[in-house]
Every structure is written in structure tokens, then in C-alpha cells.
Design an enzyme around this catalytic site. Structure first.
Site, short mmCIF file in Angstrom:
data_model
loop_
_atom_site.label_atom_id
_atom_site.label_comp_id
_atom_site.label_asym_id
_atom_site.label_seq_id
_atom_site.Cartn_x
_atom_site.Cartn_y
_atom_site.Cartn_z
N SER A 13 -25.61 97.76 -7.58
CA SER A 13 -24.39 97.24 -6.95
C SER A 13 -23.97 95.88 -7.49
CB SER A 13 -24.59 97.13 -5.43
OG SER A 13 -25.76 96.39 -5.14
N ARG A 14 -24.93 95.11 -8.01
CA ARG A 14 -24.61 93.74 -8.44
C ARG A 14 -25.40 93.40 -9.70
NH1 ARG A 14 -26.80 90.06 -5.28
NH2 ARG A 14 -28.01 91.35 -3.87
N ASP A 62 -33.08 101.91 0.59
CA ASP A 62 -33.97 100.77 0.38
C ASP A 62 -35.13 101.31 -0.45
OD1 ASP A 62 -35.94 98.86 0.49
OD2 ASP A 62 -35.57 98.35 2.59
N VAL A 63 -35.27 100.84 -1.69
CA VAL A 63 -36.29 101.43 -2.56
C VAL A 63 -37.71 101.19 -2.04
CG1 VAL A 63 -34.87 101.37 -4.66
CG2 VAL A 63 -36.36 99.41 -4.12
N TYR A 154 -43.36 86.81 -7.56
CA TYR A 154 -42.42 87.50 -8.47
C TYR A 154 -43.06 87.74 -9.85
CZ TYR A 154 -38.07 88.15 -11.16
OH TYR A 154 -37.07 88.63 -11.97
N LYS A 158 -43.73 91.28 -11.89
CA LYS A 158 -43.09 91.57 -13.18
C LYS A 158 -44.11 91.84 -14.27
CE LYS A 158 -39.04 91.74 -11.63
NZ LYS A 158 -38.26 92.97 -11.76
#
Ligand code: NAP
Length: 246
Positions: A13-14, A62-63, A154, A158
Site C-alpha cells: 500500500s505504501r 495482517d501478515v 529490526y 533483516k
């Protein structure tokens, strides 16, 4: 170039996901544009793809929630019959110095960035394996390669994608489908907007090309990885980071 392929972009979406969805649609793919809360934005992405001659649908899930991802799989199968290319792009941050990071900050980021990747890959695994030239593309980050101050949660998610991708590449290889990671540098999206100006200036000084990436810089590479031209490349981490070292 992607005519007849069906692609799902999580977090379409973004930001980077939106650019990827538009790029794939422009090149002939059917695109499922996943979102969690930005319904109007996701619908707008799907409309843009339809205007450029493609077929697209916005799908809420929602994943981090396995059942919602299962229901997204049904929507995608009903609409397009299956899936050829999964792009695990949805991601969040909750930045804090490690000493101030709570277990909740940790879990929120792990649940979406790694849990969401598990859920989507698990639900669509059979589609990708049985597709002709199926593709799993995980969006990692240069932060997974370098670490980053205030991003222990985060950065862990990753770099976790590297081992996940490499393993999925091995498990998919017999079918001819591939799994790769795209690791962008710092990209001008909502995720970067929350970073304080003085920190952004510091980051900019570390980028040899002297600018932040645009979402389109990343989308072009993802389109290549999704294409038949990338059929012999698997288990790789592809940087698109303006020349940052790692
Ligand atoms: P962004 O602008 O903040 O957009 C995040 C996207 O993820 C939105 O579409 C959002 O959807 C979606 N999303 C978040 N949580 C979700 C969930 N639980 N379920 C489904 N969708 C969810 O972020 P971005 O910068 O484009 O980042 C996209 C990916 O690139 C992330 O994986 C990020 O880690 C990675 N990346 C970003 C940068 C950067 O500098 N920006 C650099 C390297 C890698 P809604 O709006 O609908 O909630």
C-alpha cells in the site's frame, strides 16, 4: 516481461511495496496488493495498475496473523488461480537503544518482519514450488548486513532473512523455483521519515552515491529478480544501497 505471472506484494500500500506493485503491474503481471491498515492507498495502487492495463486486487491481511494470511491465499487463488511470485516486503520498526528496548518492542518487530515472512511463505509455498519459474523474494536491508544503532530488533529480523532465504533456495531448487533477498540501503519512505534529521545527515555521509534511494530504485531490481532473466540466480543477497560497504 511478466505477462501471465501472478505476484503478491505484502505491504504493497505504501513506500517500497507500492513501487514494486506498480512496477510489476506495468510489466504485465497480475498483482495482489496486500495491506494491513491503508485500505484506500492499497485500492489506489490496484487502480493505477488497472489503468496501465494490468489486473490487480487489494487484499487486507495482517501478515503476522496466520489465519488472515490463509484467507488472503484463498482470495488470491479465487482471483488469479495461484501465485508465481511472493514478495515478502511488509515490515515495521520500533527503534530504541537496546538498554531501553522492551520485550514488546522486540516481539512487535519480530512478529511482522520474520513471523509475517514465515506465514506468507508457508501459506504460498506450494504455489511457488509448483509454479513455472516460481520466485520467493524477501526484502531485507543493509541494516541486516551492518547492524544499526537503535535497531537491534529490526537488524536481527533483516539478517535472519539471509539464513531463511538461503535455506528456502535449497528446498525450492529441485522445482526450479528460486529464493533471493533484496537488501536496500536507506530508502525515502515513511520508514525513513521518522528518523531525526541529524541522524539522516549522518547516514547520508556514508552513502557514496550521495542520496537516499527512491522506492523505484528498489522496484526495478525486484522486477528483474521476478523475471525469467534471473532464473539461474538463487540464494543470493542483492544490495541496492548506493555503494554502502558491509
Ligand atoms: P513503509 O513505507 O513504512 O511501508 C510499510 C508497508 O508495510 C505498508 O504498506 C504497511 O501497510 C505494511 N505493513 C506493515 N505491517 C504490516 C502487517 N502486519 N501486515 C501487512 N502489511 C503491513 O515501509 P518501507 O520503507 O516501504 O519498507 C518496506 C520494506 O522495505 C520493509 O520490509 C523494510 O524493512 C524494508 N526496507 C526499508 C528501507 C527504508 O529505508 N525505507 C530500507 C531497507 C529495507 P499498511 O500501511 O496498510 O499498514
Amino acid at each position: 516481461m511478466l505477462d501471465g505471472k501472478t505476484c503478491l506484494v505484502t505491504g504493497g500500500s505504501r513506500g517500497i511495496g507500492r513501487a514494486i506493485a506498480a512496477e510489476l503491474g506495468r510489466h504485465g503481471a497480475n498483482v495482489a496488493v496486500n495491506y494491513r491498515s491503508s485500505a484506500a492507498a492499497a485500492e489506489a495502487v490496484a487502480e493505477t495498475i488497472a489503468e496501465s492495463g494490468g489486473d490487480a486486487v487489494a487484499v487486507r491481511a495482517d501478515v503476522a496473523d496466520y489465519e488472515q494470511v490463509e484467507s488472503m491465499r484463498e482470495t488470491v487463488r479465487d482471483r488469479f488461480g495461484g501465485l508465481d511470485v511472493l514478495i515478502n516486503n511488509a515490515g515495521v520498526t520500533a527503534d530504541k537503544k537496546f538498554e531501553n528496548m522492551t520485550r514488546d518492542d522486540w516481539d512487535r518487530v519480530v512478529d511482522v518482519n520474520l513471523g509475517g515472512t514465515f506465514n506468507c511463505t508457508h501459506c504460498f509455498f506450494e504455489d511457488i514450488r509448483s509454479a513455472d519459474d516460481g520466485r520467493l523474494i524477501n526484502i531485507s536491508s543493509v541494516v541486516g548486513q551492518q547492524g544499526n544503532y537503535g535497531q537491534a530488533n529490526y537488524a536481527t529480523t533483516k539478517s535472519g532473512l539471509f539464513g531463511f532465504t538461503r535455506t528456502l533456495a535449497l528446498e525450492l531448487a529441485e522445482s526450479g523455483s528460486t529464493a533471493n533477498c533484496v537488501a536496500p540501503g536507506f530508502v525515502d519512505t515513511g520508514m525513513l521519515e521518522v528518523v531525526p534529521g541529524r541522524v539522516k545527515e549522518k547516514i547520508l555521509r556514508r552513502i557514496p552515491l550521495g542520496r537516499f534511494a527512491t522506492p523505484e530504485d528498489v522496484a526495478g531490481l525486484v522486477r528483474f529478480v521476478a523475471s525469467d532473466d534471473a532464473g539461474y540466480m538463487t540464494g543470493q543477497v542483492l544490495g541496492v544501497n548506493g555503494g554502502m560497504e558491509w
